[in-house]
Each structure stands twice: as structure tokens, then as C-alpha cells.
Design a protein around this motif. Structure first.
Motif, short mmCIF file in Angstrom:
data_model
loop_
_atom_site.label_atom_id
_atom_site.label_comp_id
_atom_site.label_asym_id
_atom_site.label_seq_id
_atom_site.Cartn_x
_atom_site.Cartn_y
_atom_site.Cartn_z
N HIS A 1 3.71 4.89 4.78
CA HIS A 1 2.39 5.92 3.83
C HIS A 1 2.10 6.39 5.48
CE1 HIS A 1 -1.33 3.70 4.00
NE2 HIS A 1 -0.72 3.17 4.00
N SER B 1 0.58 4.39 -2.87
CA SER B 1 1.00 5.90 -2.12
C SER B 1 2.04 6.49 -3.58
CB SER B 1 1.38 5.58 -1.16
OG SER B 1 -0.14 5.74 -0.38
N SER B 2 3.71 5.61 -2.97
CA SER B 2 4.89 6.95 -3.89
C SER B 2 4.42 6.34 -5.26
CB SER B 2 6.00 5.77 -3.37
OG SER B 2 5.29 4.83 -4.49
N ALA C 1 0.88 9.30 -6.21
CA ALA C 1 1.23 10.47 -6.10
C ALA C 1 2.27 11.08 -7.34
CB ALA C 1 3.13 10.66 -4.90
N TYR D 1 -9.23 2.80 3.89
CA TYR D 1 -8.14 3.45 3.55
C TYR D 1 -8.67 4.63 3.53
CZ TYR D 1 -5.02 -0.16 3.00
OH TYR D 1 -3.52 -1.26 3.37
N GLY E 1 -2.11 7.57 3.49
CA GLY E 1 -2.04 7.49 2.04
C GLY E 1 -0.83 8.23 1.28
N GLU E 2 0.11 9.39 2.35
CA GLU E 2 0.68 10.05 1.43
C GLU E 2 2.12 9.06 1.88
OE1 GLU E 2 0.32 13.44 0.00
OE2 GLU E 2 -1.92 12.36 0.58
N TYR E 3 2.88 9.44 0.51
CA TYR E 3 4.21 8.34 1.11
C TYR E 3 5.23 9.13 1.95
CZ TYR E 3 8.35 6.72 -0.97
OH TYR E 3 9.97 5.70 -0.87
N ARG F 1 -6.62 11.03 -10.97
CA ARG F 1 -7.36 10.49 -9.41
C ARG F 1 -8.40 9.42 -9.47
NH1 ARG F 1 -2.61 11.58 -7.06
NH2 ARG F 1 -3.18 11.54 -4.93
N TYR G 1 -6.84 4.57 -9.17
CA TYR G 1 -5.77 4.14 -7.85
C TYR G 1 -6.27 2.49 -8.98
CZ TYR G 1 -4.82 3.32 -3.28
OH TYR G 1 -3.93 2.28 -2.66
N ASP H 1 0.83 -0.95 0.29
CA ASP H 1 0.32 0.06 0.23
C ASP H 1 0.67 1.20 -0.14
OD1 ASP H 1 0.97 0.26 2.32
OD2 ASP H 1 -0.68 -0.14 3.27
N ALA H 2 1.72 0.82 1.13
CA ALA H 2 2.70 2.10 0.48
C ALA H 2 3.62 2.53 -1.24
CB ALA H 2 3.97 1.93 1.64
#
Length: 298
Positions: free
Chosen positions: A267, A146-147, A150, A200, A270-272, A155, A160, A142-143
Motif C-alpha cells: 500500500h 488496506s485491500s 477499501a 498511519y 493506506g491505498e491498496y 469507515r 478499522y 497493513d497492506a
């Protein structure tokens, strides 16, 4: 006559769908001006919202409203942690994880109706290597998503899902050592999610039993993923059910430590956040005041 409580609206001008809604106009139209005074400010850069929120809290502001997506909500909430100023949300993102968990309406008029009623409660927050989070944090796939997401120009949920389907086959499971509730778990790790809230975002539930006020993290560990496990996990996430034990394992705890043989991505909401080989994750009980509908948010 007593002074009206003051609300600050922090608007991220880059958040929201292509069909832009004039949020300042919506605020002017639907806010109860007889009950509240208010001001509207706009973020100018990443990391600006915590400054604006902290400034508002220091000046005695009753409520600060995050007008944006999950990243904006995280930044505003960070500026309000351990203060008497409450967070409210006008959702403008693609996931809106915390707003959905708190049962805040996605449409501006509905969210402003909740704000006008001014019902305040207190929720937990989490911290991963010093980075606060309010819905989920995680290491592993999931991380990684997120990377990549980004830097994605598109979007929304469809983009996703397309990205997940494209990348999942090529992602490597990595060995980790996790300390949870006094036990040490040596395992391969596809994803380890640390959930304060159940989802999430987009109503994708990674930890259906998570209670945002119980002083506990819900940890979801997926060791390895094949097509059968992936289908089971996807179905459980979309139907708000626990995945079958063969697909995922769940733990409740206040503190998790993880060591990895090589740096892993992580993350927060949701932000890397980057890569590292050691993770310290813990709960901060009842650390953030929030405005919610007057219904159960557990």
C-alpha cells in the motif's frame, strides 16, 4: 496593488463523515479573501486530483488545498511534487495521517486559519515501486487490511479496528529478503512499514521517531506476531512510543529493496496498490512544499 496569490481548492465530494459539511461554504466564510483569490473544483473520478493539482501548479497557483481524506491528499500531493506550489489540507477523512503529522487542525475553521497565515515549509516524500507516498507505505498485514478496508462500506477508526481484530489471526507470515543499509535480512515478515511520517492516521504511530524533513525513511519490521507482541505493539502505537525490541525492529535509511518468495500486497498512504514480488522503496528529500502551523512538525 500586487496581485493576490491564488489558491485552488480540490474537493473530493465522496470524502467525509455522514454528517456532511458544506466545504465550499466554509471556504467562502473563513478564507481571508483580502489576502488570497481562489477557485473551487471537484474531483470526478479516482486519479482526477493529480491532474487538477498539476494544472494549478503549471498555471502559477501558489497553494493547492486537498479537501478530503488520505487518498485525496496523496493524489493532490502527487500533482505538486517538485513544484513551487504548496500543498495545504482541509481534512475530511477517517485517518488524516499527513494532516495530523503536520499539526493541521481537523476542523475546517481551524485548518483555514492555518491556511490564512500561509506559512510554507518543505517536506520529504517516499516512493514504493514508483508510487509516491507522504506518510507511510508498507508490505504485509497493513497492506492486506488496506485491500479489505477499501471494499468496506463502514469507515472510521472503529470499523478499522474491528477489521484488524477479525483478520489478524488468519494472516500468514511470509518470508522476505530485505536489503537495508548494506545488510541483507532474511526473515519472516508480518509487516514491514516504510514511514516518512510518524503515523498511519488516527494517531496510530508506527514510527514514533520519524522526521518528515530528515531525508530518511524509518522502517518498522515486525517479523512474527503473537498475542504478547500484538499487545505491546498496539500499546506503543497508541502512546507514540517505540515498541519493545522483541516486538518490532526499527531502521533508518534512504533506500530499501525487498524480494519475496511469493507476491505480497503493498500500500501507499493506506491505498491498496496490488501484489508483487519485488519492492524498491526510497526517500525523495525535500520534494514537496506544504502549508503548516508555524511550529515544529518533525
Amino acid at each position: 496593488m500586487s496581485k493576490r496569490p491564488h489558491i485552488r481548492f480540490i474537493i473530493n465530494p465522496t470524502s467525509g463523515p455522514k454528517s456532511k459539511v458544506d466545504m465550499a461554504a466554509q471556504i467562502q466564510l473563513h478564507l481571508d479573501h483580502g489576502k488570497f483569490s481562489h477557485d473551487v473544483v471537484y474531483t470526478q473520478r479516482a486519479g482526477h486530483a493529480p491532474e487538477l493539482a498539476s494544472e494549478a501548479a503549471s498555471s502559477g497557483c501558489a497553494i493547492v488545498v486537498a479537501v478530503g481524506g488520505d487518498g485525496t491528499v496523496n493524489e493532490v500531493a502527487r500533482g505538486l511534487l517538485h513544484t513551487d506550489t504548496a500543498l495545504a489540507i482541509l481534512p475530511r477523512g477517517s485517518g488524516n495521517g499527513l494532516a495530523r503529522h503536520l499539526l493541521v487542525p481537523i476542523m475546517p475553521q481551524g485548518a483555514l486559519r492555518v491556511l490564512n497565515k500561509g506559512h510554507v515549509t518543505t517536506i520529504d516524500s517516499g516512493s514504493i515501486n514508483g508510487h509516491p507516498f507522504f506518510t507511510t507505505a508498507g508490505i504485509g498485514f497493513d497492506a492486506y487490511i488496506s485491500s479489505v478496508f477499501a471494499g468496506n462500506k463502514k469507515r472510521g477508526l472503529q470499523s478499522y479496528v474491528e477489521l484488524v481484530m477479525k483478520e489478524v489471526r488468519n494472516y500468514r507470515h511470509l518470508p522476505v529478503k530485505a536489503s537495508i543499509n548494506g545488510a541483507v535480512i532474511d526473515t519472516d515478515c508480518f509487516v514491514m512499514a516504510f514511514a516518512n511520517a510518524a503515523q498511519y492516521g488516527n494517531n496510530a504511530y508506527i514510527a514514533p521517531e520519524a522526521d518528515i524533513q530528515d531525508g530518511l525513511l524509518d522502517v518498522c519490521l515486525v517479523r512474527r506476531l503473537d498475542i504478547i507482541k500484538a499487545l505491546n505493539l498496539s500499546y506503543s502505537m497508541l502512546t507514540n512510543q517505540l515498541a519493545h525490541a522483541d516486538s518490532a525492529e526499527y531502521f533508518k535509511t534512504t533506500h530499501v529493496q525487498v524480494e519475496t518468495e511469493e507476491p505480497m500486497m503493498f500500500h501507499a498512504d493506506g491505498e491498496y496498490m496490488g501484489k508483487t514480488s519485488a519492492f524498491d522503496v526510497h526517500i525523495q528529500p525535500l520534494s514537496l512544499k506544504v502549508v503548516t502551523p508555524q511550529i515544529s512538525i518533525a
